[in-house]
Design an enzyme around this catalytic site. Structure first.
Site, mmCIF file in Angstrom:
data_model
loop_
_atom_site.group_PDB
_atom_site.id
_atom_site.type_symbol
_atom_site.label_atom_id
_atom_site.label_comp_id
_atom_site.label_asym_id
_atom_site.label_seq_id
_atom_site.Cartn_x
_atom_site.Cartn_y
_atom_site.Cartn_z
ATOM 1 N N ARG A 130 -2.256 -2.521 -18.569
ATOM 2 C CA ARG A 130 -3.492 -1.737 -18.494
ATOM 3 C C ARG A 130 -3.298 -0.658 -17.442
ATOM 4 O O ARG A 130 -2.905 -0.941 -16.311
ATOM 5 C CB ARG A 130 -4.671 -2.605 -18.059
ATOM 6 C CG ARG A 130 -4.964 -3.755 -18.949
ATOM 7 C CD ARG A 130 -6.404 -4.188 -18.819
ATOM 8 N NE ARG A 130 -7.200 -3.417 -19.730
ATOM 9 C CZ ARG A 130 -7.239 -3.612 -21.045
ATOM 10 N NH1 ARG A 130 -6.534 -4.553 -21.611
ATOM 11 N NH2 ARG A 130 -7.985 -2.851 -21.814
ATOM 12 N N GLU B 216 -0.340 4.851 -0.682
ATOM 13 C CA GLU B 216 -1.048 6.114 -0.912
ATOM 14 C C GLU B 216 -0.095 7.282 -0.726
ATOM 15 O O GLU B 216 0.727 7.279 0.195
ATOM 16 C CB GLU B 216 -2.228 6.245 0.066
ATOM 17 C CG GLU B 216 -3.394 5.351 -0.317
ATOM 18 C CD GLU B 216 -4.549 5.445 0.677
ATOM 19 O OE1 GLU B 216 -4.415 6.118 1.717
ATOM 20 O OE2 GLU B 216 -5.596 4.835 0.403
ATOM 21 N N LYS C 106 -2.599 0.711 -25.058
ATOM 22 C CA LYS C 106 -3.020 0.655 -26.468
ATOM 23 C C LYS C 106 -1.757 0.676 -27.344
ATOM 24 O O LYS C 106 -0.931 -0.216 -27.207
ATOM 25 C CB LYS C 106 -4.038 1.746 -26.745
ATOM 26 C CG LYS C 106 -5.321 1.533 -25.906
ATOM 27 C CD LYS C 106 -6.398 2.573 -26.114
ATOM 28 C CE LYS C 106 -7.575 2.326 -25.185
ATOM 29 N NZ LYS C 106 -8.598 3.373 -25.273
ATOM 30 N N THR D 83 -3.944 6.254 -21.919
ATOM 31 C CA THR D 83 -3.842 4.893 -21.406
ATOM 32 C C THR D 83 -2.422 4.418 -21.717
ATOM 33 O O THR D 83 -1.739 4.979 -22.575
ATOM 34 C CB THR D 83 -4.828 3.938 -22.111
ATOM 35 O OG1 THR D 83 -4.578 3.985 -23.519
ATOM 36 C CG2 THR D 83 -6.274 4.313 -21.845
ATOM 37 N N ASP E 275 -6.517 13.875 -24.933
ATOM 38 C CA ASP E 275 -6.604 12.479 -24.486
ATOM 39 C C ASP E 275 -6.031 11.628 -25.623
ATOM 40 O O ASP E 275 -6.702 11.349 -26.601
ATOM 41 C CB ASP E 275 -8.066 12.129 -24.212
ATOM 42 C CG ASP E 275 -8.271 10.661 -23.860
ATOM 43 O OD1 ASP E 275 -7.302 9.886 -23.944
ATOM 44 O OD2 ASP E 275 -9.415 10.293 -23.518
ATOM 45 N N TYR F 178 0.855 -1.195 0.000
ATOM 46 C CA TYR F 178 0.000 0.000 0.000
ATOM 47 C C TYR F 178 0.879 1.229 0.000
ATOM 48 O O TYR F 178 1.799 1.330 0.798
ATOM 49 C CB TYR F 178 -0.917 0.024 1.229
ATOM 50 C CG TYR F 178 -2.366 0.000 0.800
ATOM 51 C CD1 TYR F 178 -2.923 1.118 0.168
ATOM 52 C CD2 TYR F 178 -3.149 -1.124 0.963
ATOM 53 C CE1 TYR F 178 -4.239 1.094 -0.275
ATOM 54 C CE2 TYR F 178 -4.461 -1.160 0.516
ATOM 55 C CZ TYR F 178 -5.004 -0.043 -0.100
ATOM 56 O OH TYR F 178 -6.290 -0.073 -0.547
HETATM 57 C C1 LIG Z 1 -9.600 3.724 -24.456
HETATM 58 C C2 LIG Z 1 -9.876 5.164 -24.210
HETATM 59 C C3 LIG Z 1 -10.113 5.651 -22.919
HETATM 60 C C4 LIG Z 1 -10.431 4.776 -21.735
HETATM 61 O O1 LIG Z 1 -9.540 3.916 -21.310
HETATM 62 P P1 LIG Z 1 -9.948 2.723 -20.276
HETATM 63 O O2 LIG Z 1 -8.624 2.282 -19.847
HETATM 64 O O3 LIG Z 1 -10.718 1.741 -21.098
HETATM 65 O O4 LIG Z 1 -10.770 3.329 -19.195
HETATM 66 C C5 LIG Z 1 -10.219 7.024 -22.739
HETATM 67 N N1 LIG Z 1 -10.117 7.861 -23.785
HETATM 68 C C6 LIG Z 1 -9.943 7.433 -25.052
HETATM 69 C C7 LIG Z 1 -9.843 8.430 -26.153
HETATM 70 C C8 LIG Z 1 -9.827 6.075 -25.304
HETATM 71 O O5 LIG Z 1 -9.688 5.653 -26.561
#
Ligand SMILES: *Cc1c(COP(=O)(O)O)cnc(C)c1O
Length: 415
Positions: free
Chosen positions: A235, A56, A229, A226, A200, A54
């Protein structure tokens, strides 16, 4: 790589499921644009005792004892992410993309504040203001769109909407948009109306880190991504921002939104960032884009309507109604052939979201696997054959065999 000795003895039921999924991943072609295969090193880092801790707080300022070593791993992850994206400040604790975006809004906005985001059915993400998502419920989003003729974001329209709505924040960066984003124009519009800029880059982060696509990091206020991807890590997510916003972002992540960070994932993020800093990663990113361009060209040759007419990144949205079939039907037929894709809306889709008109195809996973343009052409031929001969079971069986054979020639890294 793992022998799963203990799992085998203690819980064969769960191990059997894991092994089935390993086999599925080995023998099927993954064209879902948001997926990828992590390296053995990333996978090893995730399966460690760091999960027991932990921690935090932040390095040097924790709310639990015994965190001197965890501080080291979080610091390495931060330093590598800063170098990779040339960011002034990075928070590596967000658990995933949506929680990261929640933290960004929490840091910059109050409930009810006005925000601009791209419509979901035009390529945006749920967390960019969709009414069923926390973002649309808590904040007052106005959605912008792509141009119906070009399939691209019309920056003049964005400016018009921004001047009219006077939002507190403008969100750019998408889940199903295949073109370069004009970051500088977003920044100029935001400056004109006094809005914060939020990018994002969940989908394109790997391509941006490799220098193969333009980066918003140097001049946007805040950028989330993220890590799983195109970036090809575990993840999770990170948030980058200008130094002046560092405190408010860190406070929004913890204690604002989250409790303890997942330290085993932080270690795996550090390993993935280390990989992304290597020259081979640039080759991978270049190949991802070259493969996607080839795939889009092949689909166009076969008579499909590709939204925006092509791609600058790793994905494309294809209108399946040009072949008299819905996106969901196409997804099912391709599943039957051992090819995973995700159905997708097309801009102003006349069909409902559960059965939309399009399919989104992406090349990150197959590129990690080692496929190049030549294999992409075969794959496109099989996809087209499957769609056109969807009523012929022998044909679909034959395609499945060909797909499986190619898969066995291009093994995934962790099996
Ligand atoms: C995949 C994605 C997310 C969310 O990611 P998670 O890990 O699935 O919560 C947020 N914004 C965009 C543009 C995405 O493509």
């Amino acid at each position: 790589m793992f022998d799963y000795k203990n799992l085998h003895v203690q819980d064969p039921e769960v191990l059997t499921i894991i092994k089935k999924e390993m086999k599925r991943q080995s023998e099927e072609m993954e064209l879902i644009a948001s997926e990828n295969y992590v390296s053995k090193a990333v996978l090893e880092a995730m399966g460690t005792v760091l999960t027991n801790k932990y921690s935090e707080g932040y390095p040097g300022h924790r709310y639990y004892g015994g965190n001197q070593i965890i501080d080291e791993v979080e610091t390495i992850a931060i330093e590598r992410a800063k170098k990779l994206f040339k960011a002034e400040h990075v928070n590596v604790q967000p658990l995933s993309g949506s929680p990261a975006n929640a933290a960004v809004y929490f840091a910059f906005l109050k409930p009810g504040d006005k925000v601009l985001g791209l419509r979901l059915d035009h390529g945006g993400h749920l967390s960019h203001g969709h009414p069923v998502n926390f973002s649309g419920l808590l904040y007052n989003f106005t959605q912008y769109e792509v141009d119906m003729q070009t399939g691209m974001i019309d920056m003049e329209k964005v400016r018009e909407i921004a001047l009219r709505e006077k939002p507190k924040m403008i969100v750019a960066g998408y889940s199903a948009y295949s073109r370069e984003i004009e970051w500088q124009k977003f920044k100029d519009i935001a400056d004109e109306v006094g809005a914060f800029t939020f990018a994002d880059i969940a989908h394109t982060a790997g391509l941006i880190a490799a220098g193969e696509m333009a980066s918003p990091v140097p001049f946007f206020d805040v950028v989330s991504t993220t890590t799983h991807k195109t970036l090809r890590g575990p993840r999770g997510a990170i948030i980058m921002c200008q130094e002046q916003f560092a405190k408010q972002i860190d406070r929004a992540v913890f204690p604002g939104m989250q409790g303890g960070p997942h330290d085993h994932i932080t270690a795996a993020k550090a390993v993935a960032f280390g990989e992304a800093l290597q020259p081979e990663f640039k080759q991978y990113a270049k190949q991802v884009i070259a493969n996607a361009k080839t795939m889009a060209e092949e689909f166009i040759k076969f008579g499909y309507r590709v939204i925006s007419g092509g791609t600058d990144n790793h994905l494309m949205v294809v209108d399946m109604t040009s072949k008299g079939i819905s996106g969901k039907e196409a997804e099912n037929i391709l599943d039957r052939c051992g090819i995973s894709v995700s159905r997708s809306t097309i801009p102003n889709d006349p069909n409902p979201p559960m059965n939309p008109s399009g399919v989104r195809f992406g090349t990150p996973a197959i590129t990690t696997r080692g496929l190049k343009q030549e294999e992409i052409k075969s794959l496109a031929t099989w996809i087209n054959a499957g769609i056109e001969h969807r009523d012929e079971p022998e044909m679909l069986d034959k395609i499945k065999d060909q797909v499986r054979e190619m898969c066995l020639n291009f093994l995934i890294p962790s099996i």
